[in-house]
Design a protein around this motif. Sequence first.
Motif, PDB file in Angstrom:
ATOM      1  N   GLY A 123       0.809  -1.213   0.000  1.00 35.77           N
ATOM      2  CA  GLY A 123       0.000   0.000   0.000  1.00 35.77           C
ATOM      3  C   GLY A 123       0.843   1.264   0.000  1.00 35.77           C
ATOM      4  O   GLY A 123       1.776   1.404   0.795  1.00 35.77           O
ATOM      5  N   ASP A 127      -3.714   4.885  -0.221  1.00 40.73           N
ATOM      6  CA  ASP A 127      -4.372   3.637  -0.626  1.00 40.73           C
ATOM      7  C   ASP A 127      -5.281   3.106   0.482  1.00 40.73           C
ATOM      8  O   ASP A 127      -5.047   3.322   1.673  1.00 40.73           O
ATOM      9  CB  ASP A 127      -3.340   2.550  -0.948  1.00 40.73           C
ATOM     10  CG  ASP A 127      -2.718   2.706  -2.322  1.00 40.73           C
ATOM     11  OD1 ASP A 127      -3.267   3.465  -3.142  1.00 40.73           O
ATOM     12  OD2 ASP A 127      -1.685   2.053  -2.569  1.00 40.73           O
ATOM     13  N   ARG A 128      -6.301   2.356   0.044  1.00 41.17           N
ATOM     14  CA  ARG A 128      -7.139   1.575   0.964  1.00 41.17           C
ATOM     15  C   ARG A 128      -6.797   0.103   0.740  1.00 41.17           C
ATOM     16  O   ARG A 128      -6.912  -0.404  -0.385  1.00 41.17           O
ATOM     17  CB  ARG A 128      -8.626   1.830   0.712  1.00 41.17           C
ATOM     18  CG  ARG A 128      -9.052   3.272   0.951  1.00 41.17           C
ATOM     19  CD  ARG A 128     -10.563   3.465   0.736  1.00 41.17           C
ATOM     20  NE  ARG A 128     -10.962   3.033  -0.598  1.00 41.17           N
ATOM     21  CZ  ARG A 128     -10.819   3.770  -1.691  1.00 41.17           C
ATOM     22  NH1 ARG A 128     -10.267   4.977  -1.618  1.00 41.17           N
ATOM     23  NH2 ARG A 128     -11.218   3.313  -2.869  1.00 41.17           N
ATOM     24  N   GLN A 130      -7.207  -3.972   2.089  1.00 45.65           N
ATOM     25  CA  GLN A 130      -8.054  -4.879   2.878  1.00 45.65           C
ATOM     26  C   GLN A 130      -7.839  -6.321   2.427  1.00 45.65           C
ATOM     27  O   GLN A 130      -7.532  -6.578   1.256  1.00 45.65           O
ATOM     28  CB  GLN A 130      -9.535  -4.509   2.725  1.00 45.65           C
ATOM     29  CG  GLN A 130     -10.484  -5.328   3.592  1.00 45.65           C
ATOM     30  CD  GLN A 130     -11.943  -4.927   3.403  1.00 45.65           C
ATOM     31  OE1 GLN A 130     -12.320  -4.352   2.380  1.00 45.65           O
ATOM     32  NE2 GLN A 130     -12.762  -5.221   4.390  1.00 45.65           N
ATOM     33  N   ASN A 139      -7.672  -0.402  -2.940  1.00 46.44           N
ATOM     34  CA  ASN A 139      -8.625   0.605  -3.413  1.00 46.44           C
ATOM     35  C   ASN A 139      -9.903  -0.048  -3.929  1.00 46.44           C
ATOM     36  O   ASN A 139     -10.424   0.286  -5.002  1.00 46.44           O
ATOM     37  CB  ASN A 139      -7.984   1.498  -4.481  1.00 46.44           C
ATOM     38  CG  ASN A 139      -6.825   2.302  -3.916  1.00 46.44           C
ATOM     39  OD1 ASN A 139      -6.871   2.754  -2.766  1.00 46.44           O
ATOM     40  ND2 ASN A 139      -5.774   2.468  -4.688  1.00 46.44           N
ATOM     41  N   ASP A 140     -10.382  -1.012  -3.138  1.00 46.15           N
ATOM     42  CA  ASP A 140     -11.661  -1.700  -3.352  1.00 46.15           C
ATOM     43  C   ASP A 140     -11.670  -2.656  -4.541  1.00 46.15           C
ATOM     44  O   ASP A 140     -12.722  -3.190  -4.895  1.00 46.15           O
ATOM     45  CB  ASP A 140     -12.810  -0.691  -3.501  1.00 46.15           C
ATOM     46  CG  ASP A 140     -12.881   0.274  -2.336  1.00 46.15           C
ATOM     47  OD1 ASP A 140     -12.761  -0.185  -1.180  1.00 46.15           O
ATOM     48  OD2 ASP A 140     -13.029   1.490  -2.574  1.00 46.15           O
ATOM     49  N   VAL A 208     -10.656  -2.192   6.620  1.00 48.44           N
ATOM     50  CA  VAL A 208      -9.960  -1.397   5.607  1.00 48.44           C
ATOM     51  C   VAL A 208      -8.864  -0.570   6.269  1.00 48.44           C
ATOM     52  O   VAL A 208      -9.115   0.137   7.244  1.00 48.44           O
ATOM     53  CB  VAL A 208     -10.945  -0.480   4.858  1.00 48.44           C
ATOM     54  CG1 VAL A 208     -10.199   0.395   3.852  1.00 48.44           C
ATOM     55  CG2 VAL A 208     -12.018  -1.301   4.155  1.00 48.44           C
ATOM     56  N   PHE A 209      -7.659  -0.668   5.743  1.00 45.27           N
ATOM     57  CA  PHE A 209      -6.532   0.138   6.218  1.00 45.27           C
ATOM     58  C   PHE A 209      -6.315   1.271   5.222  1.00 45.27           C
ATOM     59  O   PHE A 209      -6.032   1.022   4.044  1.00 45.27           O
ATOM     60  CB  PHE A 209      -5.252  -0.697   6.306  1.00 45.27           C
ATOM     61  CG  PHE A 209      -5.339  -1.897   7.208  1.00 45.27           C
ATOM     62  CD1 PHE A 209      -5.098  -1.778   8.571  1.00 45.27           C
ATOM     63  CD2 PHE A 209      -5.644  -3.149   6.693  1.00 45.27           C
ATOM     64  CE1 PHE A 209      -5.163  -2.887   9.405  1.00 45.27           C
ATOM     65  CE2 PHE A 209      -5.708  -4.258   7.508  1.00 45.27           C
ATOM     66  CZ  PHE A 209      -5.474  -4.128   8.878  1.00 45.27           C
ATOM     67  N   THR A 210      -6.468   2.502   5.672  1.00 45.76           N
ATOM     68  CA  THR A 210      -6.192   3.655   4.819  1.00 45.76           C
ATOM     69  C   THR A 210      -4.798   4.165   5.147  1.00 45.76           C
ATOM     70  O   THR A 210      -4.533   4.607   6.267  1.00 45.76           O
ATOM     71  CB  THR A 210      -7.227   4.767   5.033  1.00 45.76           C
ATOM     72  OG1 THR A 210      -8.544   4.252   4.754  1.00 45.76           O
ATOM     73  CG2 THR A 210      -6.946   5.942   4.107  1.00 45.76           C
TER      74      THR A 210
END
Length: 278
Positions: A123, A127-128, A130, A139-140, A208-210
């Motif tokens: 990441g 970025d997101r 998960q 990013n989903d 979710v890790f931002t």
Amino acid sequence: MAEEGKKSSTVWETIKTVFWALVIAGIFRTIFFQPFWIPSGSMKDTLLIGDFLFVNKMAYGYSYASCPSIRLQRFGINIDAQDICGFLDGDNTRLMGSEPERGDIIVFRHPVHGTDFIKRVIGLPGDRVQMRDSVLYINDEPVQLEDAGDFTEIKERQGPLQVTPRCENGPVGMGAECRKSRQIETLPNGRSHAILNISRQSLDDTGVFTVPEGHYFFMGDNRDNSTDSRVPLAAGGVGFVPYENLIGRAGRVMFSSAGRSMLFFWTWRGDRFFEKLE
């Protein structure tokens, strides 16, 4: 008297030679490359226990973490990089700095206790990240995965730390074949690498890790046997790693030994010498 003076001069010249050799070696290690032994299996099968490599410190520029830590417990010497270059710490910037790319394998300092870790950048800032049902999402969007058979090894004590591998087909006895499922994971920028699976566990499904600005999210390729950014600092993990804590990029295995010591030549892995890392 002349003979004593000659001996004294010879001793002094030897001392100066050793001193300047150490200075040159210190400068080389601080500015250019740092040697690193792989002590654990968190990056299998990209990196194996006993792999030896040089980390390129020029890849991302320089910060306090570029200074070497000198730890010789036998002699009571424990000099941390912060003790030498602490005046550079605190602003999360780098001299002649450049940004890492997603997928780079990097040695970095742990944000709390300063131990050197080696993991893969997953990441980037903003970025997101998960994990959902053992699949990495950035990013989903899920990363591309392709089955690549099994990674096999013998269940035995490995390396100087005598680590015993975990097996997906376990429990198996010592000396038996130890298997893990292997997949090829392709990141959004097209970089591909192998990852391993051992079992279902809590880190296969996360929130979710931002990733904050100026920080990076790291994971090990041996996903079920890696302490990395999926575990927060407060829980004993790695958390988000500040930009200034990066030491350098690993690009190639120079030497590899499957034994407790590099001197055990019969344990050398000749097929891994000078192997390029993906």
